[in-house]
Design a protein around this motif. Structure first.
Motif, PDB file in Angstrom:
ATOM      1  N   PRO A 251       1.273  -5.201   1.686  1.00 40.31           N
ATOM      2  CA  PRO A 251       1.363  -3.896   2.355  1.00 40.31           C
ATOM      3  C   PRO A 251       1.138  -2.703   1.431  1.00 40.31           C
ATOM      4  N   THR A 252       1.805  -2.664   0.293  1.00 41.32           N
ATOM      5  CA  THR A 252       1.629  -1.494  -0.585  1.00 41.32           C
ATOM      6  C   THR A 252       0.189  -1.407  -1.077  1.00 41.32           C
ATOM      7  N   SER A 253      -0.408  -2.553  -1.404  1.00 38.52           N
ATOM      8  CA  SER A 253      -1.809  -2.551  -1.829  1.00 38.52           C
ATOM      9  C   SER A 253      -2.711  -1.970  -0.752  1.00 38.52           C
ATOM     10  N   ASN A 254      -2.440  -2.283   0.488  1.00 35.80           N
ATOM     11  CA  ASN A 254      -3.293  -1.782   1.577  1.00 35.80           C
ATOM     12  C   ASN A 254      -3.231  -0.256   1.696  1.00 35.80           C
ATOM     13  N   VAL A 279       2.847 -14.338   8.679  1.00 29.44           N
ATOM     14  CA  VAL A 279       2.476 -13.412   7.601  1.00 29.44           C
ATOM     15  C   VAL A 279       3.446 -13.556   6.434  1.00 29.44           C
ATOM     16  N   THR A 280       2.946 -13.294   5.230  1.00 28.72           N
ATOM     17  CA  THR A 280       3.795 -13.338   4.037  1.00 28.72           C
ATOM     18  C   THR A 280       3.635 -12.023   3.273  1.00 28.72           C
ATOM     19  N   ILE A 281       4.623 -11.706   2.440  1.00 32.08           N
ATOM     20  CA  ILE A 281       4.602 -10.432   1.691  1.00 32.08           C
ATOM     21  C   ILE A 281       4.262 -10.708   0.233  1.00 32.08           C
ATOM     22  N   ASN A 282       3.352  -9.917  -0.287  1.00 33.76           N
ATOM     23  CA  ASN A 282       2.824 -10.151  -1.637  1.00 33.76           C
ATOM     24  C   ASN A 282       2.488  -8.829  -2.317  1.00 33.76           C
ATOM     25  N   THR A 283       2.316  -8.880  -3.652  1.00 29.98           N
ATOM     26  CA  THR A 283       2.077  -7.637  -4.392  1.00 29.98           C
ATOM     27  C   THR A 283       0.624  -7.396  -4.779  1.00 29.98           C
ATOM     28  N   ASP A 284      -0.236  -8.417  -4.731  1.00 30.38           N
ATOM     29  CA  ASP A 284      -1.663  -8.260  -5.056  1.00 30.38           C
ATOM     30  C   ASP A 284      -1.854  -7.987  -6.559  1.00 30.38           C
ATOM     31  N   ASP A 285      -1.654  -6.739  -6.977  1.00 28.14           N
ATOM     32  CA  ASP A 285      -1.899  -6.326  -8.367  1.00 28.14           C
ATOM     33  C   ASP A 285      -0.750  -5.424  -8.818  1.00 28.14           C
ATOM     34  N   PRO A 286       0.446  -5.989  -8.961  1.00 33.31           N
ATOM     35  CA  PRO A 286       1.633  -5.125  -9.074  1.00 33.31           C
ATOM     36  C   PRO A 286       1.604  -4.163 -10.256  1.00 33.31           C
ATOM     37  N   ALA A 287       1.138  -4.622 -11.425  1.00 25.69           N
ATOM     38  CA  ALA A 287       1.202  -3.748 -12.600  1.00 25.69           C
ATOM     39  C   ALA A 287       0.234  -2.574 -12.479  1.00 25.69           C
ATOM     40  N   MET A 288      -0.740  -2.700 -11.584  1.00 19.93           N
ATOM     41  CA  MET A 288      -1.707  -1.619 -11.416  1.00 19.93           C
ATOM     42  C   MET A 288      -1.290  -0.655 -10.310  1.00 19.93           C
ATOM     43  N   MET A 289      -0.048  -0.884  -9.798  1.00 27.42           N
ATOM     44  CA  MET A 289       0.499   0.038  -8.792  1.00 27.42           C
ATOM     45  C   MET A 289       1.941   0.414  -9.118  1.00 27.42           C
ATOM     46  N   GLY A 290       2.448   0.057 -10.295  1.00 24.56           N
ATOM     47  CA  GLY A 290       3.847   0.312 -10.620  1.00 24.56           C
ATOM     48  C   GLY A 290       4.784  -0.411  -9.676  1.00 24.56           C
ATOM     49  N   LEU A 291       4.425  -1.650  -9.328  1.00 22.15           N
ATOM     50  CA  LEU A 291       5.125  -2.388  -8.281  1.00 22.15           C
ATOM     51  C   LEU A 291       5.680  -3.698  -8.844  1.00 22.15           C
ATOM     52  N   ASP A 292       6.638  -4.284  -8.141  1.00 18.82           N
ATOM     53  CA  ASP A 292       7.063  -5.665  -8.401  1.00 18.82           C
ATOM     54  C   ASP A 292       7.468  -6.252  -7.051  1.00 18.82           C
ATOM     55  N   GLY A 294      10.277  -7.535  -5.848  1.00 17.97           N
ATOM     56  CA  GLY A 294      11.522  -7.028  -5.249  1.00 17.97           C
ATOM     57  C   GLY A 294      11.278  -5.656  -4.633  1.00 17.97           C
ATOM     58  N   ALA A 295      10.554  -4.816  -5.363  1.00 22.10           N
ATOM     59  CA  ALA A 295      10.259  -3.466  -4.854  1.00 22.10           C
ATOM     60  C   ALA A 295       9.394  -3.539  -3.606  1.00 22.10           C
ATOM     61  N   GLU A 296       8.503  -4.541  -3.546  1.00 24.11           N
ATOM     62  CA  GLU A 296       7.659  -4.670  -2.351  1.00 24.11           C
ATOM     63  C   GLU A 296       8.504  -5.042  -1.128  1.00 24.11           C
ATOM     64  N   TYR A 297       9.466  -5.935  -1.325  1.00 28.26           N
ATOM     65  CA  TYR A 297      10.362  -6.272  -0.206  1.00 28.26           C
ATOM     66  C   TYR A 297      11.153  -5.035   0.229  1.00 28.26           C
ATOM     67  N   ARG A 298      11.615  -4.278  -0.751  1.00 24.14           N
ATOM     68  CA  ARG A 298      12.367  -3.057  -0.423  1.00 24.14           C
ATOM     69  C   ARG A 298      11.465  -2.067   0.315  1.00 24.14           C
ATOM     70  N   ALA A 299      10.240  -1.908  -0.169  1.00 24.10           N
ATOM     71  CA  ALA A 299       9.317  -0.947   0.452  1.00 24.10           C
ATOM     72  C   ALA A 299       9.025  -1.343   1.897  1.00 24.10           C
ATOM     73  N   VAL A 300       8.861  -2.646   2.121  1.00 22.43           N
ATOM     74  CA  VAL A 300       8.571  -3.126   3.475  1.00 22.43           C
ATOM     75  C   VAL A 300       9.791  -2.907   4.385  1.00 22.43           C
ATOM     76  N   ALA A 301      10.969  -3.174   3.830  1.00 22.46           N
ATOM     77  CA  ALA A 301      12.185  -2.960   4.623  1.00 22.46           C
ATOM     78  C   ALA A 301      12.292  -1.499   5.028  1.00 22.46           C
ATOM     79  N   ASP A 302      12.130  -0.621   4.047  1.00 22.49           N
ATOM     80  CA  ASP A 302      12.303   0.806   4.318  1.00 22.49           C
ATOM     81  C   ASP A 302      11.126   1.385   5.102  1.00 22.49           C
ATOM     82  N   GLY A 303       9.915   1.042   4.671  1.00 20.87           N
ATOM     83  CA  GLY A 303       8.714   1.676   5.225  1.00 20.87           C
ATOM     84  C   GLY A 303       8.320   1.139   6.588  1.00 20.87           C
ATOM     85  N   CYS A 304       8.548  -0.164   6.819  1.00 22.56           N
ATOM     86  CA  CYS A 304       8.133  -0.748   8.101  1.00 22.56           C
ATOM     87  C   CYS A 304       9.314  -0.924   9.042  1.00 22.56           C
ATOM     88  N   GLY A 305      10.511  -0.600   8.557  1.00 24.48           N
ATOM     89  CA  GLY A 305      11.682  -0.662   9.421  1.00 24.48           C
ATOM     90  C   GLY A 305      12.139  -2.068   9.760  1.00 24.48           C
TER      91      GLY A 305
END
Ligand code: HPA
Ligand code: ZN
Length: 348
Positions: A251-254, A279-292, A294-305
């Motif tokens: 999601p964050t990569s998109n 569907v599964t949740i993944n980071t794609d290229d985390p270091a190139m987005m300041g992501l990891d 755990g943060a992606e799961y948090r972002a999906v929880a917060d951002g997608c409700g």
């Protein structure tokens, strides 16, 4: 969702099925390797380059990072650091992409690349509770003949017992203007070798669902990487849902790389789940987005409700979508259930 505490999402044991090792390189390692490779970066900190307005603009930077990788030790180092960093955020198992077209064209030896990655994976596995398999990605920008050549060389390594970590083949890189069906011979060869098959499709702005259909019907893939354009074709969506073909969504990569959505609130992930897609949740290229992860799961929880229960289901869906056998999946699931039962994640 009312989850508190910075470590709850790191604490969930997670698998990851869509992550490019070259997109996980620590910025400090990029600087060091670039200097050693003799093409220092045009900036002091690579993060200054990590801003993208399209998939293709991202790929230009991704290729700069790839060009810093010259030796078996470089590949070992990035694989090792990638998994140690992932484990710190709850990663337990990853099926990890590497995309060697650029390196092979520059004369590197595929056996050395795979050996280096294997060295790094094995070193990490002895230190942290993580396991990793490899998926060799075809770089679509190099064309179908190079794709077939890569699969044939992987076959040579497999026959020589030199690619025991490589379990699958995928295809990434640019999507617009690429005739995906032309990669059929490479994917057929991968199938004959007993390799699992996946493919990036339906990711770039301007790419509709057609590449998803081609990946399934012409390339014979068992998973789709990204696949977000599927929401534009209800009939295909129903079919992919009923066949249980997993989509490895990032999601964050998109938002940040493909720029397909302005924010996670616009991402179709909830609609995809509601429609019955796996569907599964993944980071794609985390270091190139300041992501990891755990943060992606948090972002999906917060951002997608998503509720806590949905996130737990998403983590389990990740396990179900791996290419592990049933007993290995059951072991991961037991690990997940044991840990999650003790986490302070309230039901929403
Ligand atoms: N899409 C296409 N190519 C890529 C990606 C991606 O998500 N990440 C690294 N190379
Ligand atoms: Zn990707």
């Amino acid at each position: 969702m009312a989850v508190t505490g910075p470590d709850v999402y790191d604490g969930i044991p997670k698998v990851e099925l869509h992550c490019h090792v070259e997109g996980t390189v620590r910025p400090s390692t990029v600087v060091e390797l670039a200097r050693r490779a003799g093409h220092p970066l045009p900036v002091d900190d690579p993060r200054q380059l990590y801003r993208y307005d399209s998939l293709d603009s991202f790929l230009a930077i991704f290729w700069l990072v790839q060009e810093t990788l010259l030796t078996r030790d470089d590949w070992a180092r990035i694989a090792y650091e990638s998994l140690v960093d992932g484990a710190a955020h709850g990663l337990r198992y990853r099926e990890m992409f590497f995309t060697p077209a650029r390196h092979l064209a520059a004369g590197q030896d595929l056996g050395e690349i795979v050996a280096g990655l294997t060295d790094g994976i094995e070193a990490a596995e002895t230190e942290v509770p993580v396991r990793c398999a490899l998926v060799a990605d075809i770089d679509k920008a190099y064309g179908p003949a190079a794709g077939l050549e890569l699969v044939d060389r992987i076959g040579d390594l497999l026959r020589g017992g030199r690619a025991r970590r490589v379990i699958g083949v995928g295809a990434d890189s640019t999507e617009l203007g690429v005739d995906l069906a032309a990669f059929a011979p490479a994917f057929a060869a991968a199938g004959r070798l007993g390799l699992r098959r996946t493919c990036h499709a339906g990711e770039a702005v301007g790419a509709g669902p057609e590449n998803i259909r081609i990946a399934i019907d012409v390339l014979g893939v068992e998973r789709i990487d990204h696949g977000i354009a599927i929401v534009e074709d209800p009939a295909l969506l129903r079919r992919v849902a009923s066949e249980g073909i997993p989509l490895t969504v990032c999601p964050t990569s998109n938002v940040v790389i493909a720029n397909r959505y302005a924010s996670l609130a616009e991402h179709p992930l909830p609609a995809m789940r509601d429609a019955g897609l796996l569907v599964t949740i993944n980071t794609d290229d985390p270091a190139m987005m300041g992501l990891d992860l755990g943060a992606e799961y948090r972002a999906v929880a917060d951002g997608c409700g998503f509720t806590a229960a949905s996130l737990a289901e998403l983590a389990i869906d990740g396990i179900r979508s791996t290419w592990l056998d049933a007993s290995e999946q059951a072991a991961l699931r037991a690990d997940f259930e044991g840990v999650v039962a003790g986490l302070p994640v309230p039901e929403a």
